[in-house]
Design a protein around this motif. Structure first.
Motif, PDB file in Angstrom:
ATOM      1  N   VAL A 352       6.573  -5.193  -2.446  1.00 24.00           N
ATOM      2  CA  VAL A 352       6.330  -5.950  -4.214  1.00 24.00           C
ATOM      3  C   VAL A 352       4.833  -5.279  -4.691  1.00 24.00           C
ATOM      4  O   VAL A 352       3.938  -5.775  -3.974  1.00 24.00           O
ATOM      5  N   HIS A 353       4.802  -4.922  -5.911  1.00 24.89           N
ATOM      6  CA  HIS A 353       3.464  -4.398  -6.277  1.00 24.89           C
ATOM      7  C   HIS A 353       2.756  -5.519  -6.719  1.00 24.89           C
ATOM      8  O   HIS A 353       3.323  -6.793  -6.996  1.00 24.89           O
ATOM      9  N   ALA A 354       1.379  -5.508  -6.441  1.00 25.94           N
ATOM     10  CA  ALA A 354       0.515  -6.745  -6.599  1.00 25.94           C
ATOM     11  C   ALA A 354       0.826  -7.189  -7.957  1.00 25.94           C
ATOM     12  O   ALA A 354       0.509  -8.728  -8.060  1.00 25.94           O
ATOM     13  N   HIS A 355       0.600  -6.422  -8.902  1.00 22.46           N
ATOM     14  CA  HIS A 355       0.896  -6.854 -10.250  1.00 22.46           C
ATOM     15  C   HIS A 355       1.810  -7.539 -10.817  1.00 22.46           C
ATOM     16  O   HIS A 355       1.996  -8.584 -11.426  1.00 22.46           O
ATOM     17  N   ASP A 356       3.286  -7.154 -10.237  1.00 24.68           N
ATOM     18  CA  ASP A 356       4.527  -7.941 -10.148  1.00 24.68           C
ATOM     19  C   ASP A 356       4.276  -9.332  -9.629  1.00 24.68           C
ATOM     20  O   ASP A 356       4.916 -10.594 -10.133  1.00 24.68           O
ATOM     21  N   VAL A 357       3.459  -9.557  -8.506  1.00 25.99           N
ATOM     22  CA  VAL A 357       3.447 -10.765  -7.709  1.00 25.99           C
ATOM     23  C   VAL A 357       2.529 -11.619  -8.586  1.00 25.99           C
ATOM     24  O   VAL A 357       2.741 -12.785  -8.843  1.00 25.99           O
ATOM     25  N   GLY A 358       1.327 -11.058  -9.116  1.00 30.81           N
ATOM     26  CA  GLY A 358       0.638 -11.769 -10.038  1.00 30.81           C
ATOM     27  C   GLY A 358       1.089 -12.252 -11.326  1.00 30.81           C
ATOM     28  O   GLY A 358       0.823 -13.471 -11.942  1.00 30.81           O
ATOM     29  N   THR A 359       2.065 -11.470 -11.903  1.00 30.37           N
ATOM     30  CA  THR A 359       2.870 -11.900 -12.801  1.00 30.37           C
ATOM     31  C   THR A 359       3.655 -12.992 -13.000  1.00 30.37           C
ATOM     32  O   THR A 359       3.864 -13.832 -13.747  1.00 30.37           O
ATOM     33  N   ILE A 360       4.360 -12.996 -11.833  1.00 29.87           N
ATOM     34  CA  ILE A 360       5.511 -14.046 -11.643  1.00 29.87           C
ATOM     35  C   ILE A 360       4.660 -15.120 -11.154  1.00 29.87           C
ATOM     36  O   ILE A 360       4.984 -16.512 -11.661  1.00 29.87           O
ATOM     37  N   CYS A 374     -11.647  -3.517  -8.369  1.00 31.01           N
ATOM     38  CA  CYS A 374     -13.231  -2.642  -8.595  1.00 31.01           C
ATOM     39  C   CYS A 374     -13.474  -2.034  -7.267  1.00 31.01           C
ATOM     40  O   CYS A 374     -14.837  -2.206  -7.038  1.00 31.01           O
ATOM     41  N   ALA A 375     -12.804  -2.024  -6.175  1.00 34.43           N
ATOM     42  CA  ALA A 375     -12.962  -1.637  -4.749  1.00 34.43           C
ATOM     43  C   ALA A 375     -11.955  -0.691  -4.476  1.00 34.43           C
ATOM     44  O   ALA A 375     -11.295  -0.814  -3.340  1.00 34.43           O
ATOM     45  N   MET A 376     -11.781   0.478  -5.200  1.00 37.04           N
ATOM     46  CA  MET A 376     -10.801   1.261  -4.608  1.00 37.04           C
ATOM     47  C   MET A 376     -10.858   1.946  -3.227  1.00 37.04           C
ATOM     48  O   MET A 376      -9.855   1.880  -2.593  1.00 37.04           O
ATOM     49  N   GLN A 380      -7.967   2.203  -0.258  1.00 34.48           N
ATOM     50  CA  GLN A 380      -7.474   3.554   0.124  1.00 34.48           C
ATOM     51  C   GLN A 380      -7.844   3.270   1.777  1.00 34.48           C
ATOM     52  O   GLN A 380      -6.818   3.632   2.661  1.00 34.48           O
ATOM     53  N   ARG A 381      -8.816   2.329   2.295  1.00 31.75           N
ATOM     54  CA  ARG A 381      -8.904   2.186   3.754  1.00 31.75           C
ATOM     55  C   ARG A 381      -7.822   1.446   4.206  1.00 31.75           C
ATOM     56  O   ARG A 381      -7.444   1.666   5.513  1.00 31.75           O
ATOM     57  N   TYR A 382      -7.254   0.592   3.543  1.00 31.30           N
ATOM     58  CA  TYR A 382      -5.871  -0.229   4.232  1.00 31.30           C
ATOM     59  C   TYR A 382      -4.701   0.446   3.623  1.00 31.30           C
ATOM     60  O   TYR A 382      -3.799  -0.207   3.893  1.00 31.30           O
ATOM     61  N   GLY A 383      -4.691   1.468   2.867  1.00 32.23           N
ATOM     62  CA  GLY A 383      -3.345   2.224   2.681  1.00 32.23           C
ATOM     63  C   GLY A 383      -2.494   1.470   1.459  1.00 32.23           C
ATOM     64  O   GLY A 383      -1.205   1.629   1.583  1.00 32.23           O
ATOM     65  N   VAL A 384      -3.182   0.612   0.705  1.00 27.25           N
ATOM     66  CA  VAL A 384      -2.522   0.030  -0.156  1.00 27.25           C
ATOM     67  C   VAL A 384      -2.792   0.200  -1.661  1.00 27.25           C
ATOM     68  O   VAL A 384      -4.132   0.560  -1.874  1.00 27.25           O
ATOM     69  N   PRO A 385      -2.088   0.313  -2.666  1.00 24.87           N
ATOM     70  CA  PRO A 385      -2.530   0.524  -4.118  1.00 24.87           C
ATOM     71  C   PRO A 385      -3.320  -0.554  -4.546  1.00 24.87           C
ATOM     72  O   PRO A 385      -4.294  -0.313  -5.542  1.00 24.87           O
ATOM     73  N   ALA A 386      -3.113  -1.838  -4.098  1.00 23.27           N
ATOM     74  CA  ALA A 386      -3.695  -2.939  -4.900  1.00 23.27           C
ATOM     75  C   ALA A 386      -3.348  -4.257  -3.714  1.00 23.27           C
ATOM     76  O   ALA A 386      -2.556  -4.065  -2.999  1.00 23.27           O
TER      77      ALA A 386
END
Length: 417
Positions: A352-360, A374-376, A380-386
């Protein structure tokens, strides 16, 4: 979930008393009581701060410095008294070591452009860590582009802890600056600043510390840390937005040219030559955020009245409680598990994308941050978009954590996770 013993020093009634100081906590969101867990982005403001700003505008509003009328004198006194209060809070040697800025971002840019850029040459190095906020990456990339210097990155391990031995190895004869976060905004990791500064100084390397996420959570004594520069934003420590601080050792400020030109940063101006003001005023061009400085001083008074140690103990209890609770939710993966952490809990929820979690979660009345923070490079280090980030403050409770856990149950229902 197995109950946890509460850490000593902060009882529930004390926290309830703290909460009553924050009017916004009486708000309701989608007909649910507000649970505010986005303190890493900005903290809420106590009545003492709100009233201090209002009193300034109602009774003392005028421009500072050089005014001969009474309101200007009162405004100047309040503005400079706030500087002295900040110096005391940080244990700076002199109040002239406190430069007002808009926030941490402007402070780091000031150091980059006024201190490092004039010194850097092609092939020189600027050392940052892999956990930095963009505000402690991009200004240094700009300096590298302007001078031919090279950006070097100290790695972090899987837990999110800094590889301190790698940091020490990477310090070299051509290192012109080490730029280090005190507390990671994306991971919560607390870096061993005193050790890092000592290692850098042993090689003649100055250090700037991004203190945005540390200032409200851990004691900051700039003389004990021995850092050359320390930056933080007022809104991260229950103060107003648009006001921040750059602490710098006086000898560093004396050697630096002004970054911006204009009013109040000058002694005399002719068309042939300008003589600049003394420190710190030569770095404060134009009409400043006077009310913001007054509000920040009130925030520091408020925090000092409670005690950073008491706040830290309370937040540590919340972090431990939340960490245990979140780990019991299927498909949740924590991002940032270093042994020394401040009150930040970042995680991903299956696919589940973090934005969807945050919205619900928001529809359940719980405010969290969802995104790359603001820590892209960390993402990338952990292989996640957010990630989803819950970040704690003095007014949060175990009940707030329980509300988050309940809201995440709703996420599981929606997505069948």
């Amino acid at each position: 979930m197995k109950p946890m013993e509460r850490m000593q020093g902060v009882d529930e009634e004390t926290v309830a008393q703290w909460r009553r100081d924050f009017p916004i906590l009486e708000e309701r969101v989608y007909d649910a009581p507000l649970v505010y867990l986005d303190n890493g982005a900005t903290t809420q403001k106590p009545r003492a701060v709100i009233e201090a700003e209002r009193a300034y505008y109602e009774h003392d509003n005028a421009n500072v410095h050089r005014g001969v009328h009474l309101l200007s004198q009162r405004a100047t006194d309040a503005y400079e008294a706030a500087r002295a209060r900040i110096a005391c809070f940080l244990n700076a040697a002199r109040q002239e070591e406190i430069v007002y800025v808009r926030g941490t971002t402007e402070a780091i840019n000031l150091v980059a452009q006024s201190f490092v850029r004039p010194l850097a040459k092609p092939g020189d190095e600027i050392l940052v860590t892999a956990m930095e906020h963009h505000s402690n990456i991009v200004p240094w990339q700009m300096v590298c582009e302007q001078t031919g210097a090279v950006l070097k990155v100290v790695p972090i391990d899987e837990s999110g802890a800094l590889d301190v031995e790698a940091f020490e190895r990477m310090l070299g004869e051509r290192t012109r600056m080490a730029a280090i976060t005190h507390v990671s905004n994306a991971l919560g990791t607390i870096n061993p600043i005193r050790r890092l500064v000592a290692a850098a100084h042993a090689r003649g390397v100055p250090v700037v510390v991004d203190g945005a996420q540390a200032i409200a959570h851990v004691p900051v004594d700039v003389q004990a840390l021995d850092c050359d520069f320390y930056a933080f934003s007022g809104h991260k420590i229950y103060g107003p937005t648009g006001i921040g601080v750059l602490y710098a050792k006086a000898e560093r400020l004396e050697a630096m040219p002004p970054w911006q030109g204009g009013g109040d940063m000058i002694r005399t101006v002719t068309f042939e030559k300008t003589q600049y003001n003394a420190i710190p005023w030569k770095f404060e061009a134009g009409t400043p955020n006077i009310a913001g400085a007054v509000g920040l001083a009130a925030a520091l008074d408020y925090v000092s009245g409670i005690g950073i140690e008491a706040i830290g103990a309370h937040e540590a209890d919340l972090l431990a409680y939340a960490t245990q609770a979140i780990q019991h939710i299927p498909q949740v993966r924590l991002i940032g598990t270093a042994p020394d952490k401040a009150g930040i809990l970042s995680f991903v929820f299956g696919d589940v994308h973090a934005h969807d979690v945050g919205t619900i979660v928001d529809r359940c009345g719980v405010a969290v941050r969802a995104g790359h923070h603001c820590a892209m490079p960390v993402m990338q280090r952990y292989g996640v978009p957010a990630t989803v980030r819950a970040s704690f403050a003095l007014y949060n409770t175990r009940g707030d954590v329980d509300a988050l856990v309940q809201a995440l149950t709703r996420v599981r229902e929606v997505f069948g996770a």
